[in-house]
Design a protein around this motif. Sequence first.
Motif, PDB file in Angstrom:
ATOM      1  N   SER A 131     -43.320  17.281 -90.807  1.00  0.00           N
ATOM      2  CA  SER A 131     -43.746  18.580 -90.292  1.00  0.00           C
ATOM      3  C   SER A 131     -44.253  18.423 -88.866  1.00  0.00           C
ATOM      4  CB  SER A 131     -44.847  19.175 -91.178  1.00  0.00           C
ATOM      5  OG  SER A 131     -45.968  18.318 -91.223  1.00  0.00           O
ATOM      6  N   ALA A 133     -43.862  20.454 -84.746  1.00  0.00           N
ATOM      7  CA  ALA A 133     -42.869  20.679 -83.699  1.00  0.00           C
ATOM      8  C   ALA A 133     -43.281  20.048 -82.376  1.00  0.00           C
ATOM      9  CB  ALA A 133     -42.654  22.182 -83.498  1.00  0.00           C
ATOM     10  N   ASP A 134     -44.304  19.208 -82.397  1.00  0.00           N
ATOM     11  CA  ASP A 134     -44.752  18.587 -81.151  1.00  0.00           C
ATOM     12  C   ASP A 134     -43.708  17.582 -80.672  1.00  0.00           C
ATOM     13  OD1 ASP A 134     -45.923  15.642 -82.082  1.00  0.00           O
ATOM     14  OD2 ASP A 134     -46.051  17.199 -83.637  1.00  0.00           O
ATOM     15  N   CYS A 138     -40.978  15.163 -82.979  1.00  0.00           N
ATOM     16  CA  CYS A 138     -39.544  15.403 -82.850  1.00  0.00           C
ATOM     17  C   CYS A 138     -38.835  14.198 -82.222  1.00  0.00           C
ATOM     18  CB  CYS A 138     -39.292  16.666 -82.034  1.00  0.00           C
ATOM     19  SG  CYS A 138     -39.805  18.183 -82.898  1.00  0.00           S
ATOM     20  N   GLN A 164     -37.251  20.795 -81.445  1.00  0.00           N
ATOM     21  CA  GLN A 164     -38.510  21.528 -81.547  1.00  0.00           C
ATOM     22  C   GLN A 164     -38.275  22.938 -82.080  1.00  0.00           C
ATOM     23  OE1 GLN A 164     -39.990  20.192 -77.399  1.00  0.00           O
ATOM     24  NE2 GLN A 164     -41.870  20.521 -78.587  1.00  0.00           N
ATOM     25  N   ASP A 165     -37.146  23.541 -81.684  1.00  0.00           N
ATOM     26  CA  ASP A 165     -36.799  24.850 -82.251  1.00  0.00           C
ATOM     27  C   ASP A 165     -36.474  24.720 -83.736  1.00  0.00           C
ATOM     28  OD1 ASP A 165     -37.122  26.104 -79.805  1.00  0.00           O
ATOM     29  OD2 ASP A 165     -35.025  25.856 -79.235  1.00  0.00           O
ATOM     30  N   ARG A 168     -39.377  24.668 -86.148  1.00  0.00           N
ATOM     31  CA  ARG A 168     -40.040  25.951 -86.403  1.00  0.00           C
ATOM     32  C   ARG A 168     -39.202  26.872 -87.291  1.00  0.00           C
ATOM     33  NH1 ARG A 168     -40.383  25.306 -80.650  1.00  0.00           N
ATOM     34  NH2 ARG A 168     -42.425  24.514 -80.004  1.00  0.00           N
ATOM     35  N   ASP A 169     -38.005  26.432 -87.653  1.00  0.00           N
ATOM     36  CA  ASP A 169     -37.090  27.264 -88.427  1.00  0.00           C
ATOM     37  C   ASP A 169     -37.390  27.103 -89.914  1.00  0.00           C
ATOM     38  OD1 ASP A 169     -34.859  28.404 -89.776  1.00  0.00           O
ATOM     39  OD2 ASP A 169     -33.548  27.976 -88.062  1.00  0.00           O
TER      40      ASP A 169
END
Length: 265
Positions: A131, A133-134, A138, A164-165, A168-169
């Motif tokens: 988990s 998105a930093d 990534c 990173q996108d 968040r999905d």
Amino acid sequence: MTVDSTDELAPQLANCRAYWLGWGAAGRSDDTLTHYRSGIAHPQLNAVIRLRDGEGDRDGNDVRQAVARARTELAGVPWMWWVAPDSATGTGDRLAEQGFERVGAMPVMTVALDRVAGVPTPPGVEIEVLSGADPGTCAEWVRAYGPSFGVGPELTDPVVGIEQDWARDPRAVRFVAREGGQAVGTALLFDAHGVAGVYLVATAEEHRRRGIGAALTAAALEEGRRRGLRVGTLQASGLGAPVYARMGFETVAEYELYRPPASWS
């Protein structure tokens, strides 16, 4: 599990298209010509993934027009053309006539999630959901799968930006295998069109042939089952296909892969 018609296969192909369109940071379209452009210098990250039937021009004008459009949309980056099982009839032959080279094929494999064979996690290996998105998280993710997919160090930073996108999905769940705290394998569940798509299954070379990739795949499929999905799908490499078959997957179709003429570079 047997897929007897294009209609039954359609959600799996739609899952695949939706996943790859997610890489289209620099441009994408899902109309008659489905393509995505990440802008990253890697042929798998810029591609045409389907050409639907147009007016049924038997002289091949539909394909010629689509090639002209693709050449414009994907100019300046290496790219591929995937001929999907639901592509316009004869697309591969028409591409070959225009100088494209068929460079391989990827089986489309399917399994009913209530029939997945049990896969033990190898001793000393832990599988966890990754988990965050930093950039650091990534980057670890990209470095773990990169060597298996030809993503070299020079591409890590731009790929991290897109990852990173993805982080968040809510449709995407990342799994990482660790041994001694080190990330040694990856897999991603993509929940779309009612199907559990499995992508980015990779194991570091020195850790292969121990069942890590199978265990990661099983973890992704179990998450799909937990979400209420009934079918899992993936596109297999030559090395991976026998592993997936032992898990219960069946080959139901294939993507053909074509490379555009070198003179277009």
